[in-house]
Structures are given as structure tokens and as C-alpha cells.
Design a protein around this motif. Structure first.
Motif, mmCIF file in Angstrom:
data_model
loop_
_atom_site.group_PDB
_atom_site.id
_atom_site.type_symbol
_atom_site.label_atom_id
_atom_site.label_comp_id
_atom_site.label_asym_id
_atom_site.label_seq_id
_atom_site.Cartn_x
_atom_site.Cartn_y
_atom_site.Cartn_z
ATOM 1 N N VAL A 172 0.840 -1.109 -0.126
ATOM 2 C CA VAL A 172 0.003 -0.025 0.124
ATOM 3 C C VAL A 172 0.821 1.315 -0.146
ATOM 4 C CG1 VAL A 172 -1.790 1.173 1.238
ATOM 5 C CG2 VAL A 172 -1.789 -1.275 1.172
ATOM 6 N N ARG A 173 1.804 1.086 0.781
ATOM 7 C CA ARG A 173 2.941 2.257 0.410
ATOM 8 C C ARG A 173 4.396 1.565 1.086
ATOM 9 N NH1 ARG A 173 4.513 5.212 4.663
ATOM 10 N NH2 ARG A 173 3.981 7.322 3.953
ATOM 11 N N PRO A 174 5.211 2.131 0.382
ATOM 12 C CA PRO A 174 6.673 1.847 0.607
ATOM 13 C C PRO A 174 7.221 2.681 1.637
ATOM 14 C CG PRO A 174 6.714 3.455 -1.226
ATOM 15 C CD PRO A 174 5.124 3.378 -0.662
ATOM 16 N N GLY A 175 8.267 2.044 2.340
ATOM 17 C CA GLY A 175 8.919 2.581 3.656
ATOM 18 C C GLY A 175 10.258 1.808 3.855
ATOM 19 N N ARG A 176 11.121 2.354 4.472
ATOM 20 C CA ARG A 176 12.440 1.786 4.856
ATOM 21 C C ARG A 176 12.670 1.355 5.898
ATOM 22 N NH1 ARG A 176 13.804 7.611 4.910
ATOM 23 N NH2 ARG A 176 13.490 7.754 7.096
ATOM 24 N N ASP A 177 11.894 2.030 7.027
ATOM 25 C CA ASP A 177 12.184 1.811 8.290
ATOM 26 C C ASP A 177 11.310 0.543 9.051
ATOM 27 O OD1 ASP A 177 13.711 4.037 8.431
ATOM 28 O OD2 ASP A 177 12.129 5.275 8.840
ATOM 29 N N LEU A 178 10.419 0.202 8.512
ATOM 30 C CA LEU A 178 9.534 -0.794 9.179
ATOM 31 C C LEU A 178 8.380 -1.487 8.401
ATOM 32 C CD1 LEU A 178 8.212 -2.099 11.940
ATOM 33 C CD2 LEU A 178 6.881 0.107 12.226
ATOM 34 N N PRO A 193 -6.612 -0.011 6.620
ATOM 35 C CA PRO A 193 -6.376 1.374 6.512
ATOM 36 C C PRO A 193 -5.991 2.329 7.866
ATOM 37 C CG PRO A 193 -8.719 0.406 6.306
ATOM 38 C CD PRO A 193 -7.778 -0.614 6.323
ATOM 39 N N VAL A 194 -5.999 1.593 8.945
ATOM 40 C CA VAL A 194 -5.976 2.186 10.198
ATOM 41 C C VAL A 194 -4.282 2.259 10.010
ATOM 42 C CG1 VAL A 194 -6.280 2.220 12.446
ATOM 43 C CG2 VAL A 194 -7.895 1.303 11.233
ATOM 44 N N CYS A 195 -3.555 1.148 9.644
ATOM 45 C CA CYS A 195 -2.312 0.754 9.518
ATOM 46 C C CYS A 195 -1.811 2.107 8.643
ATOM 47 C CB CYS A 195 -1.618 -0.272 9.044
ATOM 48 S SG CYS A 195 -1.820 -1.593 10.282
ATOM 49 N N THR A 196 -2.385 2.085 7.539
ATOM 50 C CA THR A 196 -2.017 3.208 6.576
ATOM 51 C C THR A 196 -2.008 4.532 7.035
ATOM 52 O OG1 THR A 196 -2.832 1.621 4.932
ATOM 53 C CG2 THR A 196 -2.368 4.037 4.395
ATOM 54 N N ARG A 197 -3.044 4.899 7.655
ATOM 55 C CA ARG A 197 -2.993 6.056 8.310
ATOM 56 C C ARG A 197 -2.136 6.316 9.223
ATOM 57 N NH1 ARG A 197 -8.428 6.634 10.441
ATOM 58 N NH2 ARG A 197 -8.608 5.135 8.903
ATOM 59 N N GLU A 216 6.587 0.894 5.658
ATOM 60 C CA GLU A 216 6.043 -0.110 4.659
ATOM 61 C C GLU A 216 4.687 -0.911 4.933
ATOM 62 O OE1 GLU A 216 8.609 -1.080 1.538
ATOM 63 O OE2 GLU A 216 8.185 -3.147 1.134
ATOM 64 N N VAL A 217 3.639 -0.403 4.183
ATOM 65 C CA VAL A 217 2.435 -1.266 4.660
ATOM 66 C C VAL A 217 2.064 -2.187 3.667
ATOM 67 C CG1 VAL A 217 -0.089 -0.998 5.277
ATOM 68 C CG2 VAL A 217 1.515 0.762 5.905
ATOM 69 N N ILE A 218 1.855 -3.557 4.066
ATOM 70 C CA ILE A 218 1.630 -4.463 3.091
ATOM 71 C C ILE A 218 0.038 -4.905 3.507
ATOM 72 C CG2 ILE A 218 1.852 -7.026 2.424
ATOM 73 C CD1 ILE A 218 4.954 -6.230 2.727
ATOM 74 N N ASP A 219 -0.768 -4.960 2.474
ATOM 75 C CA ASP A 219 -2.060 -5.509 2.562
ATOM 76 C C ASP A 219 -2.029 -7.018 2.082
ATOM 77 O OD1 ASP A 219 -4.591 -6.290 2.754
ATOM 78 O OD2 ASP A 219 -5.426 -4.716 1.179
#
Ligand SMILES: Cc1ncc(C[n+]2csc(CCOP(=O)(O)OP(=O)(O)O)c2C)c(N)n1
Ligand SMILES: Cc1ncc(C[n+]2csc(CCOP(=O)(O)OP(=O)(O)O)c2C)c(N)n1
Ligand SMILES: [Mg+2]
Ligand SMILES: [Mg+2]
Lengths: 341, 353, 341, 353
Positions: free
Chosen positions: D223-229, D239-243, D256-259
Motif C-alpha cells: 500500500v505504501r513503501p517505507g524503509r524503516d519498518l 487502512p488504520v495502519c496506513t493512516r 512500509e504497509v502491506i495488505d
């Protein structure tokens, strides 16, 4: 002395005293106003969900009056579903407590704000916790009846539920266990038939002519009655209970009655106009038989309305349970069998 | 020396004589059979129920609500999957009524593999059981523990599941692990409490005098100490782990084996202390391995002991397949056996980053 | 043309041809010998567990002969339990395949050595996998009947199970779903009543006078018959099936019969002497009616015995499934709905 | 932009028109209601079943055996706990018949918290579902994914569970995530396919032309990339995680959020690759936390990635209690919410040995 499979005989209409009829009217009226208040609370945002029994007062009130209320096997065990507010009221419950459960306050005596309204639970009266998954009470009720059979005396178990729910296996379980030749049980098996399960009409789903025919197949005495008539309900319930108390055998009673505000708040909770209203009908009868005047009934209605209004106000200010209590009562330390209280 | 099944019978006798048990019931639990595994022969409060697990669990709940202590048997845990809602109900009565009602009952069921039970008589129940809040759950691995854990379940004011490993039902007590009061001679005990073959209508058991021995729910038992590796198991796989540990002594590996025996509550203190000493831990059970109770234990280990671990903690459990096939090869390949347990222990004891 | 709730009329005894009776006898005898061989295999260690239908041949063989065998909704779907070996035999199954399942060989065509003996499964004949947890077939059978109702034609679903098992909710589910007024189903609901569930006699557990009364409560036509008489069984099954095929409505048939080797190997699998033996009875009739001589029957018995002995020998040498196959067939890639084979 | 409930309806329409679905059934699924959440309004193959979950699951299995594709609804997953045996049965038909029979069916049920469902309308089903071998399991977090995953379940030759997060039923598609062919205007779509209030006997939906869009079971979505976690979630909590992840940008933390969206099979490759990049992983779901599917994912992480982890992997899940209490405070405290998720993320991102 046991009279075997003697037909259950109910009293005649004349046997019901004027005093009893007036009392039933008062409770039916109060039960109705209680439900209307609960619906109003829902609509005003003072609760998340409403479900209850408007339309069932003519049956539920006599039931409550006839129950032998108390704790332990010498009194009746009550395995109710979510439409029994009238029964609780007739047993002596305070209407404000239903409002507390509606508003899920910490003061809700039935569940401490954990459960939906109408999900009663009261150990001192043998009212076991009402379950949201429907029909499981029919599998559980034989257990309390078993204890009562062994205990002797006149205590019985009473289980209630709706017509659609009889399609669950639990209903069959109840019939099987109640009628075991090795140990028939003092169990009054009630089905309130309003011809609906939520939006689904019974006519497409139920091949039985009467639901009570299912009990007959097990040689359980049974009857289908007009649950919209409080006189009939009282007399038939009294007769059925007497049979179960005395014979220590099961009886099944199917009460045909109305659902006056649809299934629950999930379906809007609005008043339905095309179903018979037992309260209106009974008030007409009371007038005709000159047991009460319209004016007396209006006064009573005003009184109850005020009482409920006050209660609503009061409940609004009562505290909500706090989040840190969620782990309370997962396990018990108290041994009720040994006699702890 | 009693078998586990005899130990259960002795405990049930004590329970109906002195602990207030009023009903021991289920399919074929009463005369003439006295239970599919003979665990309920000769008892005075047993009776046969209809063939209806929902009714059995429901009646047990009802009896509990009416203040009776009952032990209800489901003939194999494999048959209770039509009644999980009722178990959930039993587990929530105290909580849902905000502490008003209790639901003290014991549901007893054989679990697991080891008797060539094929697809549908080999299931485990520890994963689903531990996922149902409100229940206490015990699973013995010796006759004495069966005795003591069952008595604890029975007197507990909460609903309890008593899981009996089918593979261990006929296993006898080891010397030093007898139930106090049981005759030392196997034959003597059998003459006293095993129903004869054939007509039993006139048979009466003679019960030896055994005490109220309670093994506390929530206390593990360290079966053998060891410095190199902690193994946490229960039920059928527990004695297999012990045997594997003994075999590894010759390889210079000292394995500490813990019998969890109570799955809820469970003895985290014992597991933690051991893992802190060894730095390595293997969880072994035979339920299917996806969403498995061993994964919970492993998660907690990682949560609290991550920086003390010398190697990744491991789970050895059943294959994630719909059942256990009947043929010997199939059963052996489906759930942990001596060889696979031994290998897993050795690999973990020797694993280096 | 539909004739509504017309009573189901069975043929008279005279309607069964000598040829049919001889054929039934042969199959009953073979079915019995097959079970005896399976029991012997168990006792010799050529299998871990035995369960089967000795004593039910007089009912199960006619059932198998009358089934419209084939694949898909135009043929009958069979939802059997673990005592239907005689039915499979009458449908044309090879006895050696039962031995293969007994010995859990890789060649077992029903489960590849995974399931207990008597747990048939054969897609080309619409025989769905037999389940060890009893009664679930009663919840599943309405699904195939639903497909057949929609498909039209004369295909029906047939479900079998024991008397004790009717206490499970699944049996009630079957009655409810089969008799929905919105869509009654072409479902033949069979209960084989041997008065036992393992060690438990039905008399203490079942309050019904007849199990078939339970169907009546749902306005399902039903009948209780002597399942130990192959003539009666054939005629009543033929009539019941004709009703279900034609009317596209459910029918319930309760067959009272014997259990001649106890429940299963778990209870020893030894011959029981105090129950009526349908094969012996039928052989007497065949002799009396001069349809077969004792000598002919003895020859037949010797032939079948030899055949089964050969089969037993053969199966002994067949391979067991290997451990690495446990993961085979957890999921399917093949789309049968689309027409893959 | 469709809501999830409309997306499901659109998918079911495509399925009955073009993919061979013959029966969409369950309690109140047919007219007049069209489903407790309106997901089955206006469809042509819907019908109301008796109030009997065992019958619903049983009929779905039977239909599958007869070569029909059906979608059976259980009104809330909370009601399926009396039918776990039948689910197990459905999951084993192919395997038990050694590959002879198939059981292609889709069972659809609302799951989880978020609508003040109180004790018995807030359960999750991911733990039990993933413990039943033989099922494929999907759980969408957007309308478009509901559409694509449901279609994949329907055409799959195996039994599938399609879990619908109750809290997300009314959530609308985001721009760019529409279902191809749906009208861009919410009101327009509503006019076409939402049944009117009141009498519906004459109403006919008008279906927009939407394609056979399949989202493959077993593929996760980043859902979104990220380098830290790495955060792995699904359903309501996704969606709560994404927010929460968006909020943490201001704290300098890139999550980084993975669905996961398909729980079985699940996309281990995606999870693994992400954890290998970030070294930190948080699993979030709202089922009760003991014997939880997140514990399986965590176990696998430890099994395969132990030496690549920069901090202990964590699970944030529901409290191990019998239900979710009705009062707002109770629900908030029982299952992960924005604040607790945010805190867990931050703690893990910043944790140092
Ligand atoms: C096991 C279960 N299945 C489904 C539901 C959802 N549900 C709640 S009430 C209801 C209809 C019940 O109808 P009926 O039994 O006739 O009782 P009524 O509400 O009409 O009094 C349904 C389907 C439930 N609560 N529990
Ligand atoms: C759900 C379930 N409960 C219990 C059992 C154990 N069991 C197997 S057969 C049986 C007795 C069945 O009796 P009945 O239905 O009369 O059939 P019969 O064996 O007499 O033909 C029992 C209790 C089972 N297999 N499945
Ligand atoms: Mg109703
Ligand atoms: Mg039987």
C-alpha cells in the motif's frame, strides 16, 4: 398422582379475575412504553442498537407473572431470547435497568454495558444470560431441567425463541433431549411465531403446518395458541406450566403473535401498521367489559411515560464502563457450587 | 500401576464420591460400555446421552448454570467441531454477565493421533481450544497427571477442557509416579476396577482408596533438566520428546524437557526461566502447524526473550493438511515422530548463526 | 402429471420376478461374504479398523439395484454412511476395491489408503465421499437435490444414515431444507434403524414412536418398513424412488434391520446371535419358493469365497502410499464446473 | 465511486451473468432485503434460506459436488461456529477422495469489529479459517479488491472463504482505485444499483458494464513503501495502519504497509522481501491474540529471517477476552485502534537492543 398423557386442560375465560386483568394491562402498557422509549433512545443516539418485544406483550407478560421466580433448581430457570422485556417487567425488573443496558452504562445490571439491550441475565432470578446467536438456549435448557428433575419439587425450565430459529438444529436437540424415555424433562418449550425471521417470511421456509407438530413427533404434548390474546396466553401458559410442574415432562407451546416494530433497529425499528396490536385489542376489551375506562388508561400511560422519561434522563448521566475493565471476569475465583455468593 | 484410562476412572470415582460430581455423561459413557476407551466403567453417575454433541455441550452448560458439577465426554474431539459456538458460549457466560453467573463444567475428549484413527479420528484440539477465551485447558501425559489435572478441572469454578491423548490411554505409570493408594500390581488394579468382558450387569467395581490429589492448572512439569536446549511439549509428543532427549545424551546434547500439561493458563514462568538458561527452544505438538498454539508460545518467546536467544526458536508440529491418512506411512509423515523430533532437537542444539 | 400428496403405493410381492430375486440373493450373499472377509482381514492384521454393513444386505442391495448410477444431476447422488458396502456392490463395485481400502493400499480407488474401509467415494457414479463424523451427509444432500430440482429430469439425491444419528441437528436440517415450500427437493431420506448407536439402545434415547414421524411433522411423506425383507425393501424403495423422481418432492423411508457384527472392530466385530439374519431368512424363502436349491447356494458361496480369498492375497502384495504424498490434493487445479476431467 | 458493499454486488452480478454462478443464498440474502448489509440486492439468483447455518454450508457443499458454482452467505461470521465441522468437511473433500472430487464454493461472511456489534457481532475469523486446511481465504480492504478477490474466489476450483470487514462496508473507493466501468459519480451508481427504500417489488437494477477483473489469490499489495519498518495487515486494521504510517512521516519514520488480502495462500515472498529490507516487522490484525494467524506469520519470519531482524518482530491483535463489549470504551480497548497501532509502530521502529 401422575395422570400420564392426559390432555392439558386450561381454565376458562371466566376464571381470570378482574384484578389479574387490570394488572396484566398495566404491565403490558408499561412493557410497550418501555420498548418505545428504548427505540427513542436509539433514534436519539442514546444507544447503538435496539431489539425487543413490542407486539409480544400479551404473551410475555402472562409468562412473567406465572414464572416461579427465585434462585436454584426449586425455582424456574429462564432461557430467554431478545424479545422478553415484557416477561422481565412482569417478573419485577426495573425498567430503568433496560435503559441502562440500552445506553451500555457501567450500571447496567445485566452485563455492565457489555451486551445489547434485551440481553437479560439475573442469577438471583434464574434468568440465564441471553445469547445473541439464536437458538443455543434450546440446547442449554435441558441441562437445567435435568437438575430440576433430579431435585424434585415443582421447578421447571422455560425456553423461548422465534419461529425462524426453529430451523437450527438446536431446536431439534431440545425436543430430543426433553423427551428421552430414560429421563423426560420438566421443560416448557416455547416458540413465539411472528411468521418472520428478519425479512424472511416463514411461508417459503417452513413445511410444517404448525411448528408444534414437531413436538408431537416426539410424543411431546403441544399446542398452538393465539399469543395476541392475554387471556388465552395466561390460561394456556398456566395449564402448560401446571402439566410440566406436575408431570415432570416436557410441553411445547407455540404462540402466534405480532412483531410491531420490525426486526430491530437494523431494519429501522419503525412501527408496522398491518399487524394486530395486542395492547390496542386488550384495551378495547377492558373498556367493553368495563374493567377500565379510557381515561384511567390514559392516566396510566401518562404516568408510565413520565417515569420512563425520568429514567432516561437519569441514565444519560450515568458512567460508561472504562476500557481497563475488559479483562474483568474472564475467569471466576468464586465457587458457586460450593456455596460462595 | 494404572494406565491413563484407569487413572481417569479413579479420578471420576473420587469426584462423584467426594467432590460433588452429579453427572458423567456422553455417548456410550454409561453402561454397558462405559466409554469408547473404558474410562467411565463402573461409575455411579454415568449415563448415555443421545448421539448429539451439541446436546452434550449444551446440557453440560445447563447443568453448570443449575449449580451441578458435571463431566461431559465428547467421544472424540474430532466430533466437537459442530459445537464450537456452544464452547464459546460456555467460555463467555461469566464475562458476558459481568461476573454474575459461573459455568463450572468439565468437557473431556480424546485427542490426537497414534491409534491409526485415519482422517477423522486423529485431530488435535489445542489450537482451537486455546483460541476460545474463558476456558481452562489441561492435557496430561502420564496417568498420575491425568488423575490430578482432571480433579483440578472438576473443582474449578470455570469451564474446563480436559484433553486426553489417545495414544497414551494405555500407557502405564512409571515407578515413582503412581497415584497414592493404587495397588502396585497391574493385575490387582485391573481385577478391582476393569469391567469384565461379556455380561457386566452384575459386576461391581471395588475402588481403591485414592486421595484428592490436585495438580494445579497453570503449572508445568520439568520432565528432565538440560543445559543445551529447552523443549516444550504436551500430550502424545511429550514422552517422544523425552525419549529423543535421552537418545541425545550420547551425542553430548543435554535437553531440558518441559511438559506444559496445562495449556491455559500456562506456566510461562517455567518456560521463560528455562529458555533464559538454554537460549534455545523447540516447541513440539501435533496439531496442524498453521495458527498453532506453539506459534503463540513462540511469539511470546520472541517478544520477551529475543535478545537472550542463541538461535531462532522453532516449532515442530503437524503438517498443514486436512487429516491424517490411514496408512502407516501417511500417519508417520503427518505428525512429529521420534526421528523428526530428534533431528529437530539436534539441529537446534547445534545451530550456529 | 403431479398427483400431489397421493400415498406412495408399492408393488405387490408377485411383481418381483424370479430373476430379480435370484440376482438379489447373489448380491446379498456376496455382500455378506465381503464383510466377513473384511472382518477376517482386520483380525489377521491386514487393516487397522473395520466397519460395515453385515445384516443390512436385504435393504442395501435393493437400494443399489434401484439407483440410477452415473455422473451429474441427471443421475442419482449418493450420500452414504459407512454401512453401504452392499449398495456399492449392487451398483457394480469390485469387491477387491473394498479390500484395498481395508488394507489402505495406494491402489484403493476410494481414498488412496487415506480413509477407513466402507468410506466410499466415486465421482463417476455420483457417490460422494463418506464422512466419518456421522450425519453431516444429511446437511449436504439438500445441495445436490437442489441442483437436480433445477436440472429437471428424474435424478434424485439419496441420503442414508443410522437411527442414533438422527439425534444430531443435521437430520432436522435435512427435513427442513427438503420440505421448504419455496422449493421442495427430490430427496430420498433414508434411516436404517438397527436400534443401536454403538452400545446405546435406542429405547432410552428416542421418544419418537417411529423416526419417520419426524418427517410427517414437515408434511413429508414417510414410511417405516421391514428392512430385513429384501422383497419388501425392493418394492418400497422402488415406490419411494418413483414418487421422488416424479413428484420432485422428498420422501423419508425408515428401514428397521439388524446389526450382525456389532458396531465395528472397536466392539470386537464378532457375530451377534440374537438378531434376525436377513440372508438366512431369504435363503429359506428362496428354497421354499423353489427359486434356488441349497446346493446352488452352497456352490455360489464357495465361488465367492474363493474369489474374495484371491482378492485378499492380491491386495496383500499391493503397495502402500508413501509418506511424501500427504500433501497431494490439498488443492485442486482442475475446474470440474468448467468441464475439466 | 463504489462502496465495498456495492463492489460486492457488482462482482456477484458479473458472476451470475458470466461466470456460471447459479445460487447466491443465505439468511435474508434474497428479496425483499437483499442481505443484512445490502450486498445481494437486485441479483437474479439470490434466495432466502432457512435460518440454519449448518444447512447453508451443507447446501453449498452439495451444490459444489453437483457442479454448481454458488456463493453462500453466513450473515455474520459470528454465527458459523456451529458449522466448523462442515467447513472442515468442505476443505477435505478433494484430499480425502484422493483428488477425485472437488468442492468449488464461496462462503461469504462479514467479519470483525467497528460497528458496535457488541459481544457477538464483532468476532474475527482469520485464526480459525487459517487453521482449516483446504480453504483459500480472502479479505479485502478496498471496494476494488473486494470485487477482484471475490471473482477469484468464485472461479477457483476449491472452497473459498470471502471475509468482508464490517467496518469497511460503507467505505468508498479512492480515486484511481475504481472498478473499471463504474460511474465516477457516487449518486449515479446508487441510482443504478441501490434498491429504493420501501416497496421494491417493481424495482430493477441497471448494471454498469464492469469487467472480469481477477485479483489473484496469494498476492499481497504494497500500500505504501517505507524503509524503516514493515507492517503486514488486512481487513479493518489495514487502512488504520496506513493512516498511522502517514502520521509517522512527520516523525521521520517511513513505514512500509502491506495488505496481505489473501490469507491462504499468502504472499510470503512479498513479506519476506520487505522484512529483508527493513529488518523490522509488525503484524496487525484484530482477532484475539492467542493462537492467532499473525503468530503464524511471525513464526515464519523468525524461522527464515531471524538473523536479518534488527528488532523482535511484533504482533498487535485483539485482547484475549470472550467478546467485544458494547460500550465505546470497551470496544476501543479490545482491538487495535489508530493510537495503539501508531504507538506499536513507533516503538518498533525506534527499538534498539
Ligand atoms: C445463529 C444465528 N444466526 C443468525 C442470526 C441473525 N439473526 C438474528 S435474529 C434472526 C431472525 C430470528 O427470527 P425468529 O427466530 O423467527 O425470531 P424473531 O426475531 O422473529 O422473534 C436472525 C437471522 C443470529 N442472531 N444467530
Ligand atoms: C459426529 C459424530 N459423533 C459421534 C461419532 C461416533 N460414532 C460413530 S458411529 C456411532 C453410532 C451411530 O449409530 P447410528 O446412527 O444408529 O448408526 P449405526 O452405526 O447403528 O448404523 C457413533 C456414536 C461419529 N462418528 N460422529
Ligand atoms: Mg420470527
Ligand atoms: Mg443404529
Amino acid at each position: 398422582m401422575s395422570s400420564g398423557l392426559r390432555p392439558v386442560r386450561s381454565a376458562t375465560e371466566a376464571d381470570l379475575s378482574a384484578e389479574l386483568l387490570v394488572r396484566m394491562h398495566g404491565l403490558m402498557l408499561k412493557a410497550r412504553l418501555l420498548e418505545e422509549r428504548l427505540i427513542q433512545m436509539y433514534k436519539q443516539g442514546d444507544g447503538y442498537f435496539w431489539i425487543g418485544g413490542p407486539g409480544e406483550e400479551a404473551f410475555n407478560v402472562p409468562l412473567g407473572l406465572l414464572i416461579d421466580k427465585g434462585s436454584g433448581p426449586q425455582h424456574d430457570y429462564c432461557h430467554f431470547h431478545y424479545r422478553n422485556s415484557g416477561t422481565l417487567l412482569a417478573m419485577g425488573a426495573e425498567p430503568i435497568d433496560a435503559l441502562r443496558q440500552m445506553k451500555n452504562t457501567a450500571t447496567d445490571p445485566y452485563s455492565g454495558g457489555r451486551n445489547f439491550v434485551g440481553h437479560y441475565s439475573r442469577r438471583e432470578w434464574n434468568v440465564v444470560p441471553v445469547s445473541s446467536p439464536i437458538e443455543v438456549q434450546y440446547s442449554i435448557a435441558p441441562g437445567t431441567a435435568l437438575a430440576q428433575k433430579r431435585a424434585g419439587g415443582r421447578g421447571i425450565s422455560i425456553v423461548t425463541g422465534g419461529d425462524a430459529g426453529t430451523a437450527e438444529g438446536d431446536f431439534a436437540t431440545c425436543l430430543v433431549w426433553a423427551s428421552r424415555p430414560a429421563n423426560p424433562l420438566p421443560l416448557l418449550i416455547i416458540v413465539t411465531n411472528n411468521h418472520y425471521g428478519i425479512s424472511t417470511r416463514s411461508e417459503g421456509q417452513h413445511g410444517e403446518t404448525r411448528i408444534s407438530d414437531r413436538a408431537r413427533a416426539f410424543n411431546i404434548e403441544s399446542k398452538t395458541i393465539d399469543g395476541n390474546d392475554p387471556g388465552v396466553s395466561y390460561r394456556e401458559l398456566a395449564a402448560a406450566m401446571d402439566y410440566v410442574r406436575t408431570e415432570r415432562k416436557p410441553f411445547m407451546l407455540e404462540a402466534v403473535l405480532s412483531r410491531l416494530h420490525g426486526h430491530s433497529s437494523a431494519s429501522g425499528a419503525n412501527a408496522v401498521l398491518d399487524e394486530a396490536d395486542c395492547l390496542k385489542g386488550f384495551e378495547r376489551t377492558m373498556e367493553e367489559r368495563k374493567l377500565m375506562t379510557r381515561a384511567q388508561m390514559d392516566t396510566l400511560r401518562a404516568e408510565f411515560t413520565l417515569e420512563l422519561q425520568e429514567a432516561h434522563k437519569k441514565v444519560r448521566d450515568e458512567p460508561q464502563p472504562t476500557g481497563d475493565t475488559i479483562f474483568d471476569h474472564v475467569f471466576s475465583e468464586r465457587d458457586l457450587v460450593r456455596g460462595d455468593q | 500401576m494404572s494406565t491413563m484410562v484407569q487413572a481417569i476412572r479413579l479420578a471420576l470415582h473420587v469426584a462423584e464420591e467426594r467432590l460433588g460430581v452429579t453427572d458423567i455423561f456422553g455417548e456410550d459413557v454409561g453402561p454397558p460400555l462405559g466409554g469408547a476407551f473404558t474410562a467411565t466403567q463402573g461409575l455411579k453417575t454415568t449415563w448415555n446421552s443421545p448421539l448429539d454433541e451439541r446436546g452434550i455441550v449444551g446440557a453440560a452448560i445447563g447443568l453448570a448454570l443449575a449449580g451441578q458439577r458435571s463431566v461431559a465426554e465428547v467421544q472424540f474431539c474430532d466430533y466437537i467441531f459442530n459445537s464450537i459456538d456452544l464452547l464459546k458460549q460456555g467460555g463467555m457466560i461469566h464475562w458476558a454477565s459481568n461476573g454474575d453467573w459461573n459455568c463450572p463444567m468439565t468437557i473431556m475428549m480424546p485427542v490426537g493421533s497414534g491409534i491409526r484413527g485415519s482422517i477423522y479420528h486423529s485431530h488435535s484440539f489445542d489450537a482451537i481450544a486455546t483460541h476460545i477465551p474463558g476456558f481452562k485447558i489441561a492435557i496430561p501425559s502420564t496417568p498420575r497427571e491425568a488423575y490430578g489435572l482432571l480433579l483440578s478441572c472438576i473443582v474449578d469454578p470455570n469451564p474446563c477442557l480436559f484433553l486426553v491423548p489417545k495414544a497414551l490411554m494405555r500407557v502405564r505409570s512409571q515407578p515413582g509416579e503412581e497415584i497414592p493408594g493404587e495397588p502396585g500390581d497391574d493385575k490387582a488394579l485391573s481385577r478391582l476396577i476393569d469391567a469384565p468382558l461379556g455380561d457386566r450387569s452384575k459386576w461391581q467395581p471395588q475402588w481403591p482408596d485414592t486421595p484428592d490429589l490436585f495438580i494445579k492448572l497453570g503449572e508445568a512439569r520439568t520432565v528432565r533438566p538440560g543445559r543445551d536446549l529447552t523443549v516444550v511439549s504436551y500430550g502424545r509428543t511429550l514422552p517422544v520428546c523425552t525419549r529423543a532427549a535421552e537418545e541425545l545424551v550420547s551425542e553430548g546434547v543435554e535437553v531440558e524437557v518441559i511438559d506444559l500439561r496445562s495449556l491455559w493458563p500456562y506456566d510461562w514462568a517455567a518456560v521463560k526461566a528455562s529458555v533464559q538458561r538454554t537460549g534455545r527452544v523447540l516447541f513440539v505438538n501435533e496439531d496442524t502447524e498453521v495458527t498453532n498454539f506453539g506459534e503463540h508460545l513462540l511469539r511470546r518467546t520472541v517478544d520477551e526473550l529475543f535478545y537472550e536467544l542463541l538461535a531462532p526458536p522453532k516449532l515442530l508440529a503437524g503438517a498443514h493438511i486436512p487429516g491424517i491418512g490411514l496408512a502407516d506411512n501417511l500417519e508417520m509423515a503427518s505428525v512429529p515422530q521420534l526421528a523428526s523430533i530428534r533431528t529437530a532437537m539436534l539441529d537446534l542444539a547445534r545451530s550456529q548463526p
